[in-house]
Scaffold this active site. Sequence first.
Site, PDB file in Angstrom:
ATOM      1  N   GLY A  16      39.086  -7.296  61.057  1.00  0.00           N
ATOM      2  CA  GLY A  16      37.813  -6.787  61.572  1.00  0.00           C
ATOM      3  C   GLY A  16      37.850  -5.284  61.799  1.00  0.00           C
ATOM      4  O   GLY A  16      38.873  -4.625  61.584  1.00  0.00           O
ATOM      5  N   LEU A  90      41.568 -10.254  69.286  1.00  0.00           N
ATOM      6  CA  LEU A  90      40.326  -9.633  68.830  1.00  0.00           C
ATOM      7  C   LEU A  90      39.519 -10.562  67.929  1.00  0.00           C
ATOM      8  O   LEU A  90      38.390 -10.237  67.551  1.00  0.00           O
ATOM      9  CB  LEU A  90      40.654  -8.336  68.050  1.00  0.00           C
ATOM     10  CG  LEU A  90      40.769  -7.040  68.851  1.00  0.00           C
ATOM     11  CD1 LEU A  90      41.596  -7.163  70.101  1.00  0.00           C
ATOM     12  CD2 LEU A  90      41.332  -5.924  67.974  1.00  0.00           C
ATOM     13  N   ALA A  92      37.052 -13.237  66.639  1.00  0.00           N
ATOM     14  CA  ALA A  92      35.841 -13.833  67.226  1.00  0.00           C
ATOM     15  C   ALA A  92      34.737 -13.927  66.185  1.00  0.00           C
ATOM     16  O   ALA A  92      34.714 -13.163  65.216  1.00  0.00           O
ATOM     17  CB  ALA A  92      35.331 -12.981  68.390  1.00  0.00           C
ATOM     18  N   TYR A 105      30.098 -23.379  67.079  1.00  0.00           N
ATOM     19  CA  TYR A 105      31.229 -22.712  66.430  1.00  0.00           C
ATOM     20  C   TYR A 105      31.621 -21.458  67.221  1.00  0.00           C
ATOM     21  O   TYR A 105      32.803 -21.189  67.447  1.00  0.00           O
ATOM     22  CB  TYR A 105      30.868 -22.324  64.980  1.00  0.00           C
ATOM     23  CG  TYR A 105      31.987 -21.575  64.309  1.00  0.00           C
ATOM     24  CD1 TYR A 105      33.126 -22.231  63.861  1.00  0.00           C
ATOM     25  CD2 TYR A 105      31.919 -20.182  64.164  1.00  0.00           C
ATOM     26  CE1 TYR A 105      34.173 -21.528  63.285  1.00  0.00           C
ATOM     27  CE2 TYR A 105      32.955 -19.471  63.590  1.00  0.00           C
ATOM     28  CZ  TYR A 105      34.084 -20.148  63.151  1.00  0.00           C
ATOM     29  OH  TYR A 105      35.119 -19.454  62.591  1.00  0.00           O
ATOM     30  N   SER A 135      33.494  -8.411  76.415  1.00  0.00           N
ATOM     31  CA  SER A 135      32.361  -7.641  75.907  1.00  0.00           C
ATOM     32  C   SER A 135      31.345  -7.312  76.985  1.00  0.00           C
ATOM     33  O   SER A 135      31.062  -8.123  77.878  1.00  0.00           O
ATOM     34  CB  SER A 135      31.679  -8.472  74.812  1.00  0.00           C
ATOM     35  OG  SER A 135      30.414  -7.936  74.513  1.00  0.00           O
ATOM     36  N   GLU A 137      28.375  -7.454  76.534  1.00  0.00           N
ATOM     37  CA  GLU A 137      27.303  -8.456  76.408  1.00  0.00           C
ATOM     38  C   GLU A 137      27.336  -9.430  77.584  1.00  0.00           C
ATOM     39  O   GLU A 137      26.322 -10.043  77.922  1.00  0.00           O
ATOM     40  CB  GLU A 137      27.471  -9.248  75.107  1.00  0.00           C
ATOM     41  CG  GLU A 137      26.891  -8.585  73.885  1.00  0.00           C
ATOM     42  CD  GLU A 137      25.376  -8.472  73.913  1.00  0.00           C
ATOM     43  OE1 GLU A 137      24.693  -9.500  73.980  1.00  0.00           O
ATOM     44  OE2 GLU A 137      24.883  -7.338  73.849  1.00  0.00           O
ATOM     45  N   TYR A 158      27.075 -16.205  72.395  1.00  0.00           N
ATOM     46  CA  TYR A 158      28.226 -15.299  72.257  1.00  0.00           C
ATOM     47  C   TYR A 158      28.672 -14.809  73.627  1.00  0.00           C
ATOM     48  O   TYR A 158      29.846 -14.893  73.990  1.00  0.00           O
ATOM     49  CB  TYR A 158      27.843 -14.109  71.361  1.00  0.00           C
ATOM     50  CG  TYR A 158      28.857 -12.986  71.378  1.00  0.00           C
ATOM     51  CD1 TYR A 158      30.028 -13.062  70.625  1.00  0.00           C
ATOM     52  CD2 TYR A 158      28.662 -11.836  72.164  1.00  0.00           C
ATOM     53  CE1 TYR A 158      30.973 -12.033  70.653  1.00  0.00           C
ATOM     54  CE2 TYR A 158      29.592 -10.808  72.198  1.00  0.00           C
ATOM     55  CZ  TYR A 158      30.747 -10.909  71.436  1.00  0.00           C
ATOM     56  OH  TYR A 158      31.674  -9.899  71.458  1.00  0.00           O
ATOM     57  N   LYS A 162      32.130 -15.477  75.780  1.00  0.00           N
ATOM     58  CA  LYS A 162      33.027 -14.390  76.216  1.00  0.00           C
ATOM     59  C   LYS A 162      33.246 -14.434  77.725  1.00  0.00           C
ATOM     60  O   LYS A 162      34.310 -14.053  78.216  1.00  0.00           O
ATOM     61  CB  LYS A 162      32.447 -13.035  75.785  1.00  0.00           C
ATOM     62  CG  LYS A 162      32.590 -12.746  74.282  1.00  0.00           C
ATOM     63  CD  LYS A 162      34.037 -12.411  73.896  1.00  0.00           C
ATOM     64  CE  LYS A 162      34.158 -12.018  72.444  1.00  0.00           C
ATOM     65  NZ  LYS A 162      35.523 -11.674  72.031  1.00  0.00           N
ATOM     66  N   HIS A 188      31.247  -0.526  70.273  1.00  0.00           N
ATOM     67  CA  HIS A 188      31.974   0.543  69.582  1.00  0.00           C
ATOM     68  C   HIS A 188      31.787   0.372  68.087  1.00  0.00           C
ATOM     69  O   HIS A 188      31.840  -0.733  67.544  1.00  0.00           O
ATOM     70  CB  HIS A 188      33.444   0.630  69.988  1.00  0.00           C
ATOM     71  CG  HIS A 188      34.119  -0.686  70.197  1.00  0.00           C
ATOM     72  ND1 HIS A 188      33.898  -1.471  71.305  1.00  0.00           N
ATOM     73  CD2 HIS A 188      35.019  -1.353  69.439  1.00  0.00           C
ATOM     74  CE1 HIS A 188      34.638  -2.575  71.219  1.00  0.00           C
ATOM     75  NE2 HIS A 188      35.318  -2.529  70.074  1.00  0.00           N
TER      76      HIS A 188
END
Length: 352
Positions: A16, A90, A92, A105, A135, A137, A158, A162, A188
């Site tokens: 990623g 990392l 995800a 999922y 995150s 989020e 999501y 997290k 980022h």
Amino acid sequence: MTETGKKVALITGITGQSGSYLAELLLSKGYQVNGIIRRSSSFNTARIEHIYQDPHEKDYRFRLWYGDLSDSGVLLKLLSQIQPDEVYNLGAQSHVKVSFEIPEYTADIDAIGTLRLLEAIRYLKSSCKFYQASSSEMFGSSPPPQNEKTQFAPRSPYAASKVFAHHTTVNYREAYGIFACSGILMNHESPRRGETFVTRKITHAIAKILNKKQEKIYLGNLDAKRDWGYAPDFVEGMWMMLQQPQADDYILATGEMHSVREFLEEAFKLVDLDWKNYVETDPRYFRPTDVDELRGDSSKAKAKFGWQPKVKFKDLVRLMVIEDLKLAGLDPSKYGLEARHPLTATFLKDLP
Ligand code: NAP
Ligand code: F7E
């Protein structure tokens, strides 16, 4: 540690955006870097091809292993085989809009995947340090500025996943004494950002528009505001967290907030175009619930280990536009832009 004294790192999500920069950073610091990749019918290693090393070499510095955060068995096997000093989680399903389409999922990988990895570390009694990619989020509808004490109010599958992973990381630190840090990172970006995230979607489209290969760009919510930083700055912060004497949780942020509309204005202006002539809204890009405003307060990371971002909004937009023009075969100097932005990351110049 390897026999020759190299520190050993294991990265999930190495293919990623951030995984690729983190791998470069760790290589430049002399680590042996191991990365977990998923089997795919076509290559998905474009971001790490430049650091690939033949797996037959002894005392290797870089190696890829097949695995998946859905597979506890392989996580156990790889942890016991690789014996890492540091694990960076990392991996995800990282796209917020997509998480509304594949919520189960997303939760399996982002929430339970983290639990699987921590449980493998606990079961093996590994003394490795663990970094969790949490995150901003997670703050959802909590207003800015957001810091480590701000309440989580997730607005997507999501974000909810997290939040679970964050609390699990904290719990495994408290319950089992694992050196586990949760880095709560604001958005980022970089020239390596996936093309379906809004910043890269815009800079990529600008190059296509200039090349006459695209006429319009279709977007969703232009009012959303984000604290956009530069991925290479942020991966340095991840590494710094694991070098502290005690595990803790930290926000990484630039402290600046801009709307998607402002990003459009800034990016199109660099190539002398008016964004309003090229942008249309398409309801398919709106989310059932969106996060309105994110602006982080990273004063704890600054006070504890001196982390500060080098790249802020204007430089970020500029370097992303420059790199997308170059990728499309266009000369940035035609638009008065330098061929390479001075702040573009160069971790590998120090590669041992
Ligand atoms: P990214 O570019 O989307 O990369 C995600 C990585 O996870 C890819 O390597 C992907 O592999 C891997 N992955 C996906 N599903 C997996 C699975 N089932 N098992 C193992 N690996 C899997 O994301 P990023 O921007 O680098 O972000 C890295 C991490 O930070 C993610 O956890 C993300 O949620 C989190 N984060 C990102 C931001 C940001 O603004 N970038 C901010 C806060 C937190 P493939 O290449 O095979 O798809
Ligand atoms: O959206 C709006 C969209 O998808 C930013 C991930 O790395 O950062 C990222 O999540 C904003 C949202 O990033 C389009 O509605 C408008 O308000 O670039 P994004 P994100 O959702 O903030 C966090 C911190 C992560 O952890 C995530 O992994 O832009 N927006 N029009 C659009 N977004 C997209 N993708 N596409 C559009 O056309």
